[in-house]
Design a protein around this motif. Structure first.
Motif, PDB file in Angstrom:
ATOM      1  N   ILE A  82      -3.266  21.691   9.283  1.00 60.42           N
ATOM      2  CA  ILE A  82      -4.356  21.198   8.290  1.00 60.42           C
ATOM      3  C   ILE A  82      -4.318  21.897   7.106  1.00 60.42           C
ATOM      4  O   ILE A  82      -4.313  21.243   5.911  1.00 60.42           O
ATOM      5  N   SER A  83      -4.525  23.311   7.523  1.00 54.82           N
ATOM      6  CA  SER A  83      -4.567  24.344   6.388  1.00 54.82           C
ATOM      7  C   SER A  83      -3.335  24.038   5.293  1.00 54.82           C
ATOM      8  O   SER A  83      -3.688  24.064   4.133  1.00 54.82           O
ATOM      9  N   ARG A  84      -2.191  24.091   5.920  1.00 54.63           N
ATOM     10  CA  ARG A  84      -0.944  24.073   5.154  1.00 54.63           C
ATOM     11  C   ARG A  84      -0.997  22.732   4.566  1.00 54.63           C
ATOM     12  O   ARG A  84      -0.605  22.621   3.143  1.00 54.63           O
ATOM     13  N   LEU A  85      -1.454  21.542   4.869  1.00 51.24           N
ATOM     14  CA  LEU A  85      -1.502  20.553   4.121  1.00 51.24           C
ATOM     15  C   LEU A  85      -2.421  20.383   2.932  1.00 51.24           C
ATOM     16  O   LEU A  85      -2.078  19.942   2.011  1.00 51.24           O
ATOM     17  N   MET A  86      -3.382  20.922   3.246  1.00 57.20           N
ATOM     18  CA  MET A  86      -4.430  21.265   2.053  1.00 57.20           C
ATOM     19  C   MET A  86      -3.947  21.934   0.903  1.00 57.20           C
ATOM     20  O   MET A  86      -4.102  21.766  -0.134  1.00 57.20           O
ATOM     21  N   GLU A  87      -3.238  22.971   1.241  1.00 59.89           N
ATOM     22  CA  GLU A  87      -2.483  23.855   0.214  1.00 59.89           C
ATOM     23  C   GLU A  87      -1.452  22.841  -0.535  1.00 59.89           C
ATOM     24  O   GLU A  87      -1.256  23.266  -1.623  1.00 59.89           O
ATOM     25  N   GLU A  88      -0.623  22.284   0.309  1.00 61.16           N
ATOM     26  CA  GLU A  88       0.439  21.470  -0.261  1.00 61.16           C
ATOM     27  C   GLU A  88      -0.209  20.530  -1.186  1.00 61.16           C
ATOM     28  O   GLU A  88       0.520  20.228  -2.193  1.00 61.16           O
ATOM     29  N   GLU A  89      -1.168  20.013  -0.831  1.00 60.48           N
ATOM     30  CA  GLU A  89      -2.084  18.711  -1.597  1.00 60.48           C
ATOM     31  C   GLU A  89      -2.424  19.534  -2.953  1.00 60.48           C
ATOM     32  O   GLU A  89      -2.392  19.156  -3.873  1.00 60.48           O
ATOM     33  N   GLN A  90      -3.066  20.646  -2.919  1.00 62.16           N
ATOM     34  CA  GLN A  90      -3.406  21.550  -4.025  1.00 62.16           C
ATOM     35  C   GLN A  90      -2.353  21.735  -4.964  1.00 62.16           C
ATOM     36  O   GLN A  90      -2.549  21.531  -6.289  1.00 62.16           O
ATOM     37  N   ARG A  91      -1.290  22.203  -4.404  1.00 61.47           N
ATOM     38  CA  ARG A  91      -0.064  22.325  -5.287  1.00 61.47           C
ATOM     39  C   ARG A  91       0.427  21.346  -6.171  1.00 61.47           C
ATOM     40  O   ARG A  91       0.566  21.284  -7.191  1.00 61.47           O
ATOM     41  N   LEU A  92       0.376  20.260  -5.412  1.00 60.80           N
ATOM     42  CA  LEU A  92       1.093  18.740  -5.928  1.00 60.80           C
ATOM     43  C   LEU A  92      -0.342  18.549  -6.994  1.00 60.80           C
ATOM     44  O   LEU A  92       0.228  18.058  -8.015  1.00 60.80           O
TER      45      LEU A  92
END
Length: 115
Positions: A82-92
């Motif tokens: 989930i942490s990775r998902l949130m990081e990737e969402e933030q990058r996009l």
């Protein structure tokens, strides 16, 4: 003359084909394929949406709701997928924000000349 809608659809296609979107999609699928991560993420999103709706309707968010949301965020951040998902969402979202600045530049320039 450029058709703005065609350019917008080209931009949508470029976003869909970007590394940022591909990474986000991979991270999202990893969360959705893990039942415990999925449940935690859905709980997080439901809480987030409920608080946003309450805030948008002018209702006050209670201290208890803030504490509960904080606990959920802390729990979610401890889950690697989930942490990775949130990081990737933030990058996009950063990329989309930069694109937004680019496409609104003509308006910014136009209005900056008005004094």
């Amino acid at each position: 003359m450029t058709n703005l809608y065609d350019a917008a659809y080209d931009l949508e296609k470029a976003i869909r084909n970007s590394n940022e979107f591909s990474n986000l999609k991979t991270a999202y699928e990893a969360v959705m394929n893990d039942s415990s991560a999925r449940q935690m993420f859905e709980n997080f999103r439901d809480t987030q949406i409920a608080l946003q709706e309450k805030q948008m309707s002018g209702q006050e968010i209670t201290e208890e709701e803030v504490q509960r949301a904080t606990q959920i965020v802390e729990l979610v951040q401890q889950h690697a997928a989930i942490s990775r998902l949130m990081e990737e969402e933030q990058r996009l979202n950063l990329v989309i924000g930069e694109i937004s600045q680019i496409i609104t530049k003509p308006l910014e320039e136009l209005y900056s000349t008005v004094k």
